[in-house]
Design an enzyme around this catalytic site. Structure first.
Site, PDB file in Angstrom:
ATOM      1  N   GLY A 189       0.842  -1.203   0.000  1.00  0.00           N
ATOM      2  CA  GLY A 189       0.000   0.000   0.000  1.00  0.00           C
ATOM      3  C   GLY A 189       0.871   1.244   0.000  1.00  0.00           C
ATOM      4  N   ARG A 245       1.078  -5.169  -5.122  1.00  0.00           N
ATOM      5  CA  ARG A 245       1.268  -6.334  -4.243  1.00  0.00           C
ATOM      6  C   ARG A 245       1.416  -7.516  -5.193  1.00  0.00           C
ATOM      7  NH1 ARG A 245      -2.746  -3.531  -0.916  1.00  0.00           N
ATOM      8  NH2 ARG A 245      -1.746  -2.981   1.041  1.00  0.00           N
ATOM      9  N   ASP A 302       0.185   2.031   8.315  1.00  0.00           N
ATOM     10  CA  ASP A 302      -0.298   1.206   9.435  1.00  0.00           C
ATOM     11  C   ASP A 302       0.568   1.275  10.700  1.00  0.00           C
ATOM     12  OD1 ASP A 302      -2.326   0.365   7.792  1.00  0.00           O
ATOM     13  OD2 ASP A 302      -1.413  -1.561   7.299  1.00  0.00           O
ATOM     14  N   ASP A 330       2.851  -0.697  11.599  1.00  0.00           N
ATOM     15  CA  ASP A 330       2.853  -2.023  12.230  1.00  0.00           C
ATOM     16  C   ASP A 330       4.153  -2.794  11.990  1.00  0.00           C
ATOM     17  OD1 ASP A 330       2.337  -2.235   9.534  1.00  0.00           O
ATOM     18  OD2 ASP A 330       0.854  -3.829   9.732  1.00  0.00           O
ATOM     19  N   ARG A 346      -5.991  -3.321   8.726  1.00  0.00           N
ATOM     20  CA  ARG A 346      -6.572  -4.676   8.661  1.00  0.00           C
ATOM     21  C   ARG A 346      -6.203  -5.500   9.877  1.00  0.00           C
ATOM     22  NH1 ARG A 346      -5.798  -5.907   2.559  1.00  0.00           N
ATOM     23  NH2 ARG A 346      -3.665  -5.437   3.064  1.00  0.00           N
TER      24      ARG A 346
HETATM   25  O1  F6P Z   1      -1.322  -1.650   4.513  1.00  0.00           O
HETATM   26  C1  F6P Z   1      -1.847  -0.413   4.225  1.00  0.00           C
HETATM   27  C2  F6P Z   1      -3.349  -0.478   4.029  1.00  0.00           C
HETATM   28  O2  F6P Z   1      -3.814   0.828   3.740  1.00  0.00           O
HETATM   29  C3  F6P Z   1      -4.144  -1.078   5.190  1.00  0.00           C
HETATM   30  O3  F6P Z   1      -4.386  -0.188   6.244  1.00  0.00           O
HETATM   31  C4  F6P Z   1      -5.402  -1.492   4.482  1.00  0.00           C
HETATM   32  O4  F6P Z   1      -6.037  -2.529   5.190  1.00  0.00           O
HETATM   33  C5  F6P Z   1      -4.901  -1.965   3.158  1.00  0.00           C
HETATM   34  O5  F6P Z   1      -3.668  -1.301   2.937  1.00  0.00           O
HETATM   35  C6  F6P Z   1      -5.821  -1.698   1.996  1.00  0.00           C
HETATM   36  O6  F6P Z   1      -5.270  -2.229   0.853  1.00  0.00           O
HETATM   37  P1  F6P Z   1      -5.785  -1.919  -0.629  1.00  0.00           P
HETATM   38  O7  F6P Z   1      -5.378  -0.527  -0.982  1.00  0.00           O
HETATM   39  O8  F6P Z   1      -5.105  -2.927  -1.465  1.00  0.00           O
HETATM   40  O9  F6P Z   1      -7.263  -2.048  -0.598  1.00  0.00           O
END
Ligand code: F6P
Length: 323
Positions: free
Chosen positions: A11, A72, A128, A130, A172
């Site tokens: 992300g 990703r 995040d 994290d 998440r």
């Molecule tokens: O990891 C970053 C993040 O923004 C999370 O907080 C979120 O759950 C996820 O990516 C959303 O991913 P995507 O943009 O692929 O929907």
């Protein structure tokens, strides 16, 4: 090392561009060639790689998103995909990698390093927050400020109509955005993956707030909260406490965009410089981070481990201040 490549993955996060700029300029400052890989591991496997100069990164410090694009990659999770990636690095004369991303990026990097023993350093770029090995990740501060700005606006209308708002924020698997935003926006409760708060407990807290003459309230819900997402929780609360008029706002991807804060620009610049300097000094298979205002490196395996916890003190403060 003669040639470094930099990429962004997972992300996107505000401040990734500032980190790219710092990596590129530090490499050139040290007489290294530098290339940009587009779309993370996906672009690496496909050979989507371009040379970068100090001027290629002009005026990107203040821009959100990532000029290198992000993805990703499913292919990089396969042995065949990683072998292709290694071939592309060799054929492009790349000796070392700097990857800017989050836990998924570093999990992939760690496996790749075990297979190919390639000089590879990570920079924590995710809203995040994290990761083990840094007090803050690049993008977290900006995302929090976006959340606070939105919740302040929601508060105005919530108070005008005596309503209860459930505001869903990103995260998440991690409740850092929710916990920090909860304290900073004066939320009545914060629901996060790391802590169990049952619907019954939440309703009890809401009733208590009514007894204390609160007429409107904000509950912040991390998207990966244990009791469900904001819409599910609002429905259940409505059943048990029909006297509230409830509304749900899902902040979504606005949290990922926007110009990085001063804090994120500085963090990205420091870690960008450190990543290249540490590669030159022979470090690899690790993430650079800042702990207590000092740059530190943490092995990838530890950076993505589950040792991470939300400061219980933050949750305690949130509880005290929400009465
Ligand atoms: O990891 C970053 C993040 O923004 C999370 O907080 C979120 O759950 C996820 O990516 C959303 O991913 P995507 O943009 O692929 O929907």
């Amino acid at each position: 090392i003669r040639k470094i490549a930099v990429f962004t993955s997972g992300g996107d996060a505000p401040g990734m561009n500032a980190a790219v700029r710092a990596v590129v300029r530090t490499a050139i400052f040290n007489d290294l060639q530098v290339a940009g890989i587009y779309r993370g591991f996906e672009g690496l496997i496909e050979g989507d790689i371009e040379p970068l100069s100090a001027r290629s990164v002009n005026h990107i410090l203040q821009r959100g998103g990532t000029i290198l694009k992000s993805a990703r990659s499913k292919d990089f999770k396969t042995k065949a995909g990683r072998a292709k990636a290694f071939e592309k690095l060799k054929s492009n004369g790349i000796d070392a990698l700097v990857g800017i991303g989050g836990d998924g990026t570093f999990a992939g990097a760690h496996v790749f390093n075990k297979e190919f023993d390639f000089p590879f350093i990570g920079i924590p770029g995710t809203i995040d927050n994290d990761l083990v090995g840094t007090d803050f990740t690049i993008g977290f501060d900006t995302a929090l400020n976006t959340v606070i700005d939105a919740v302040d606006k929601i508060r105005d209308t919530a108070a005008s109509h005596n309503r209860l708002f459930f505001v869903e924020v990103m995260g998440r698997d991690a409740g850092f955005i929710a916990a920090h935003a909860g304290v900073a926006s004066g939320a009545l409760a914060v629901l996060i993956p790391e802590r169990n708060m049952s619907i019954a407990d939440l309703v009890e807290r809401l009733s208590e707030a009514r007894r204390h003459n609160k007429t409107s309230s904000i509950v912040i819900v991390a998207e990966g909260g244990k009791s469900g997402n904001a819409t599910e929780i609002a429905t259940k609360v409505n059943e048990l406490a029909p006297y509230y008029e409830t509304k749900v706002t899902i902040l979504g991807h606005i949290q990922r965009g926007g110009s990085p804060s001063c804090f994120d620009r500085n963090l990205a610049s420091r870690l960008g410089v450190a990543s290249v300097e540490k590669l030159i000094q022979g470090e690899r298979d690790c993430m650079v981070g800042m702990i207590n205002q000092k740059v530190v490196s943490t092995p990838f395996a530890e950076a993505i481990s589950d040792k991470l916890t939300i400061d219980p003190e933050l949750l305690r403060i949130a509880d005290i201040l929400s009465i």
